[in-house]
Design a protein around this motif. Structure first.
Motif: not given
Length: 120
Positions: A17, A19, A21, A79, A81, A83
């Motif tokens: 994963s 994230r 920004s 953002y 995210e 996964n």
């Protein structure tokens, strides 16, 4: 002057994963902000976008259920995210603002990108 600065890209193994920004300044529009990606020799493609006025997100099919786009207006940050990453997700990821959906040619403002590399 509008500026978009991405961060969070990295090299990870499949299944991992990340994230991303995107900190933006000088932009207060109410159209779409989005994440796009590009690999050498291929056209830039939209991944996820959010209609800033309503907060409604959209995703391309390959990332549905794995990626989540969100916006914190108080922090001027977008953002992504990500996964269950797959090698096919490897690309340079761009943040963009003031456009329509996944029509990359419609976006007025772009960041410089952050590299995501997923190894098998």
């Amino acid at each position: 002057q509008v500026q978009l600065v991405e961060s969070g890209g990295d090299s990870v193994q499949a299944g991992g994963s990340l994230r991303l920004s995107c900190v933006y300044s000088g932009y207060a529009g109410d159209r779409y902000m989005g994440w796009f990606r590009q690999v050498p020799g291929k056209e830039r493609e939209g991944v996820a976008a959010i209609y800033t006025e309503s907060g409604l997100p959209i995703y391309i099919n390959p990332v549905k259920g794995r990626f989540t786009v969100s916006q914190d207006k108080a922090k001027n940050t977008l953002y992504l995210e990500m996964n269950s990453l797959k090698p096919d997700d490897t690309a340079l990821y761009y943040c963009a603002a003031d456009g329509v959906g996944f029509a990359h040619w419609s976006y007025k403002y772009w960041g410089l990108g952050t590299q995501v590399t997923v190894s098998s």
